[in-house]
Design an enzyme around this catalytic site. Structure first.
Site, PDB file in Angstrom:
ATOM      1  CD  GLU A   1      -4.667  -7.091   5.994  1.00  0.00           C
ATOM      2  OE1 GLU A   1      -4.168  -6.521   6.990  1.00  0.00           O
ATOM      3  OE2 GLU A   1      -4.030  -7.858   5.265  1.00  0.00           O
TER       4      GLU A   1
ATOM      5  CD1 TRP B   1      -2.720   0.011   7.888  1.00  0.00           C
ATOM      6  CD2 TRP B   1      -0.996   1.211   8.668  1.00  0.00           C
ATOM      7  NE1 TRP B   1      -1.806  -0.865   8.439  1.00  0.00           N
ATOM      8  CE2 TRP B   1      -0.741  -0.164   8.928  1.00  0.00           C
ATOM      9  CE3 TRP B   1      -0.046   2.156   9.050  1.00  0.00           C
ATOM     10  CZ2 TRP B   1       0.425  -0.602   9.562  1.00  0.00           C
ATOM     11  CZ3 TRP B   1       1.112   1.738   9.686  1.00  0.00           C
ATOM     12  CH2 TRP B   1       1.337   0.369   9.932  1.00  0.00           C
TER      13      TRP B   1
ATOM     14  N   GLY C   1       7.858 -13.904  -3.089  1.00  0.00           N
ATOM     15  CA  GLY C   1       7.241 -13.911  -1.766  1.00  0.00           C
ATOM     16  C   GLY C   1       5.961 -13.102  -1.738  1.00  0.00           C
TER      17      GLY C   1
ATOM     18  CG  HIS D   1      -5.458  -2.846  10.220  1.00  0.00           C
ATOM     19  ND1 HIS D   1      -5.749  -4.182  10.043  1.00  0.00           N
ATOM     20  CD2 HIS D   1      -4.332  -2.603   9.489  1.00  0.00           C
ATOM     21  CE1 HIS D   1      -4.819  -4.725   9.249  1.00  0.00           C
ATOM     22  NE2 HIS D   1      -3.963  -3.788   8.896  1.00  0.00           N
TER      23      HIS D   1
ATOM     24  CD  GLN E   1      -1.595  -2.413   1.615  1.00  0.00           C
ATOM     25  OE1 GLN E   1      -0.442  -2.634   1.963  1.00  0.00           O
ATOM     26  NE2 GLN E   1      -2.530  -3.353   1.611  1.00  0.00           N
TER      27      GLN E   1
ATOM     28  CE1 TYR F   1      -4.548  -8.065   9.846  1.00  0.00           C
ATOM     29  CE2 TYR F   1      -2.299  -7.831  10.663  1.00  0.00           C
ATOM     30  CZ  TYR F   1      -3.179  -7.996   9.611  1.00  0.00           C
ATOM     31  OH  TYR F   1      -2.689  -8.101   8.342  1.00  0.00           O
TER      32      TYR F   1
ATOM     33  CD  GLN G   1      -2.023 -10.777   0.069  1.00  0.00           C
ATOM     34  OE1 GLN G   1      -2.450  -9.728   0.541  1.00  0.00           O
ATOM     35  NE2 GLN G   1      -1.377 -11.659   0.803  1.00  0.00           N
TER      36      GLN G   1
ATOM     37  CB  ALA H   1      -0.181   1.258  13.029  1.00  0.00           C
ATOM     38  CG  ASP H   2      -0.894  -4.313  10.965  1.00  0.00           C
ATOM     39  OD1 ASP H   2      -1.052  -3.501  10.027  1.00  0.00           O
ATOM     40  OD2 ASP H   2      -0.042  -5.213  10.950  1.00  0.00           O
TER      41      ASP H   2
END
Length: 718
Positions: free
Chosen positions: A615, A559, A308, A594, A287, A618, A330, A561-562
């Site tokens: 997402e 965002w 990866g 998040h 991102q 978390y 993704q 933060a996670d």
């Protein structure tokens, strides 16, 4: 798929007549243009005899926001005064009274704050907006109320003082770009060594304070590999990407993180032509890493070395002659570009206005393809016209397809750097607002900027452009930046990072209740990123709020933060990421992740989103912490029940509840079931079985299950 373009008119006949008269005054030969007095009071220190409560301070009457106010206790007399910072020639005072207004009051001037002279008085005020032409020299201006019109106190939405002087000399436009803007021409020695030096510092500095911008003058550069780390931007200085050619590479890889590219954030490449050494350039990002206005004379690999994990990303206004190797990405969004081909789809690959894009085929392969982009206007950029720096502001396009620069001279407006205030680290919010009040645009040079008051963008067509991911941090719980209900503002290329004291919002585009139609000349928000936590504890109730009609939000990552510093369910609390209250708002490339409650809340009519990535938080401690009444969890993307028309294409939400993997989400998306509310190509994913979704949207779509990270999809809703 038909796009929803119809709208009811919002301009009144009177407003249309006023606009026509204004345009005629501009066009008539010999029409004189007299300079308007400057607004001197906005953002200046204000004090008052009393305040009604903590929510109505004196500062609220000089903040440029007509939705905030000062109010006093319920007694006579009361006063409010503003310190202009230096003696000024005062020409006008405008008072915007709330319903609790002064029937009798005086306007007073002082050079020392002790001895006052009256320049206007009345005992028969009717409240509302009162404009007083006055004459005098003062550093301090005071409104002294002697009789209230109601049983309440005195209350002012805005207290505005106009004149000349005030805080000191007029701020200059233009100037040098500071030490962290590094400019090369083809004859510059040791270019590779300088690129490598910055990369060594920035490669793994995910939450560091370094900020850098590389600028390449038009010409040809041979044998370079510009590796781009955190908070580093690389750009050409031509009007077209092909004016600046690198026979070499602009590279992002993930060696610093063990071949995992999912944290390659906050960097950019713009306005260059590349001839990759081995035929394919590598841009393995996630991102907040835009690839704009680029011409790759070969292929483009979006995966890290070793293929990866990767979680990007965004391409716009670019031409890739060869194939784009998506590989492990993704999700990805490509807009108004030309590509030689595309490989692999993983979860969510979206294209609009892209020549050579794969055909629509969701859910297998997972391609969502729109032939055109309904509205787009490319990001402003710095370029050289001879030896003079200018900013080019590209023109709006409707139903665009392909690049904006591929056929002849790009359409748009050039603005000399002399019309920009070049903001450098250490500049105060008061100085930045003074520059805006003077009519200057803003160019933030690379750095971190703390602001103790809101940056107020009140003038139509203002450009606020950041270089090198310039970062604004609000102190004392203020909103970092607000835009007025005006046409054509362009915000681009900067990061807003929440401060330690909770801010109600971090960016507001338009005031609450904004009502003007901006369809002909919308505000655009491009590569403006929001962060709450990660670089330290930060809090904000909401990240970005869009109140203005017709706004185009083109690529943002909002965002909570996670990971990093200052991270925890309450430590970096932020309930909402992106809230839309305006009508006819378009989001192209919307990444929001998040947040403690709704990541996206859409309350305006006729909203559209092309590509959404999300997402859920978390770190939810348990099921109860996210319970939303009778609903399990807050939707990632919620359209209000009152909305009648809304449409979205290519939207994905993922969950990874790593504190309590037993958490269940009822759905990723929530919307009213109405004929005008439509979604295309939706998916939800449980990452490794850490939490599960019961449905995709409302009660539609199969549940996720197990640990296989297999999406559940809905092709069309309802």
């Amino acid at each position: 798929m038909p796009l929803l373009l119809d709208r009811p008119p919002r301009l009144t006949v009177a407003a249309l007549v006023a606009a026509l008269v204004a345009s005629l005054l501009v066009l008539l030969p010999g029409a004189a243009a007299s300079a308007a007095p400057a607004l001197l009071s906005q953002g200046r220190p204000a004090t008052a005899s009393t305040v009604e409560n903590g929510g109505t301070p004196a500062s609220a009457a000089v903040d440029g926001d007509t939705n905030t106010r000062w109010s006093s206790r319920f007694a006579d007399p009361q006063w409010i005064q503003v310190d202009l910072g230096a003696p000024a020639q005062i020409s006008q005072v405008v008072l915007r009274w709330e319903a609790a207004y002064a029937k009798a009051y005086r306007v007073e001037l002082s050079t020392d704050g002790t001895n006052w002279s009256t320049v206007h008085s009345t005992a028969t005020s009717a409240g509302g907006v009162q404009t007083h032409d006055v004459t005098g020299t003062a550093r301090y201006v005071r409104v002294y109320g002697t009789q209230r019109a109601t049983g309440y106190g005195y209350s002012l939405w805005e207290f505005q003082v106009y004149g000349t002087g005030g805080t000191g000399p007029t701020l200059p436009g233009g100037g040098d770009l500071g030490p962290n803007v590094i400019v090369f021409d083809p004859s510059t020695p040791n270019i590779q060594a300088r690129l490598d030096q910055v990369f060594a510092q920035q490669e793994s500095a995910q939450f560091g304070s370094g900020r850098y911008q590389f600028l390449f003058k038009p010409g040809t550069y041979n044998g370079l590999n510009a590796q781009i780390g955190f908070y580093t931007s690389i750009s050409g200085l031509g009007l077209s990407p092909d004016d600046t050619t690198i026979n070499g590479d602009v590279t992002v890889d993930a060696g610093w993180f063990g071949g995992n590219a999912t944290q390659n954030f906050w960097r950019s490449a713009e306005n260059l032509a590349l001839n990759p050494v081995n035929g394919t350039d590598r841009w393995a990002v996630s991102q907040a890493a835009p690839f704009r206005r680029m011409h790759v004379k070969g292929g483009l690999n979006l995966a890290p070395n070793g293929y990866g994990w990767a979680s990007g990303g965004y391409i716009a206004d670019s031409r890739i002659d060869g194939q784009v190797g998506n590989y492990s990405q993704q999700q990805w969004y490509t807009r108004d570009s030309s590509i030689g081909g595309w490989s692999n789809s993983v979860w969510n690959q979206v294209f609009s206005g892209t020549q050579g894009a794969p055909a629509q085929s969701f859910p297998e392969p997972r391609y969502t393809t729109l032939d055109t982009t309904p509205v787009s206007r490319e990001k402003p950029f710095l370029y050289l016209d001879g030896n003079e720096y200018k900013v080019f502001a590209p023109a709006k396009r409707v139903n665009a397809r392909g690049t904006s620069w591929g056929n002849g001279t790009p359409q748009g407006t050039s603005i000399p750097l002399s019309r920009f205030y070049v903001v450098k680290p250490g500049a105060s919010a008061a100085t930045i607002n003074q520059a805006l009040a003077q009519g200057l645009h803003l160019l933030f040079t690379p750095g971190v900027y703390h602001v103790n008051q809101t940056i107020q963008v009140n003038r139509p067509d203002t450009v606020v452009l950041g270089l090198g991911l310039a970062t604004i941090i609000p102190d004392n719980g203020v909103t970092a930046m607000k835009v007025a209900d005006v046409d054509g503002v362009r915000l681009a290329g900067f990061l807003i990072d929440a401060g330690q004291v909770n801010s109600p919002t971090l960016l507001e585009v338009g005031p609450t209740g904004a009502s003007t139609d901006h369809a002909a000349n919308p505000t655009t928000v491009q590569d403006v990123f929001i962060r709450v936590g990660g670089a330290g504890a930060g809090k904000a109730t909401a990240g970005m709020v869009i109140n203005n009609h017709d706004t185009v939000v083109d690529h943002t990552w909002i965002w909570r933060a996670d990971h990093g510093d200052g991270v925890g369910w309450e430590t970096n609390r932020s309930d909402h990421g992106f809230r839309v209250n305006g009508d006819d708002v378009l989001a192209t490339g919307l990444f929001v992740e998040h947040f403690n409650k709704y990541d996206v809340e859409w309350n305006g009519e006729r909203g559209r989103t092309i590509f959404f990535q999300n997402e859920k938080a978390y770190d939810a401690p348990n099921q109860a912490s996210i319970q939303n009444g009778s609903i399990k969890g807050y939707a990632a993307y919620k359209v209000a029940d009152s909305v009648n028309t809304h449409e979205g294409w290519g939207l994905g939400s993922y969950c990874y509840y790593n504190v309590d993997p037993t958490i269940r989400q009822d759905h990723g998306f929530q919307a009213p079931v109405k004929p005008g509310v439509r979604f295309h190509d939706l998916l939800v994913v449980s990452l490794g079985g850490n939490g599960q979704y019961e449905h995709v949207i409302n009660n539609t779509g199969a549940p996720t299950s197990g640990t296989s990270t297999t999406p559940s999809t809905v092709v069309s809703f309802p």
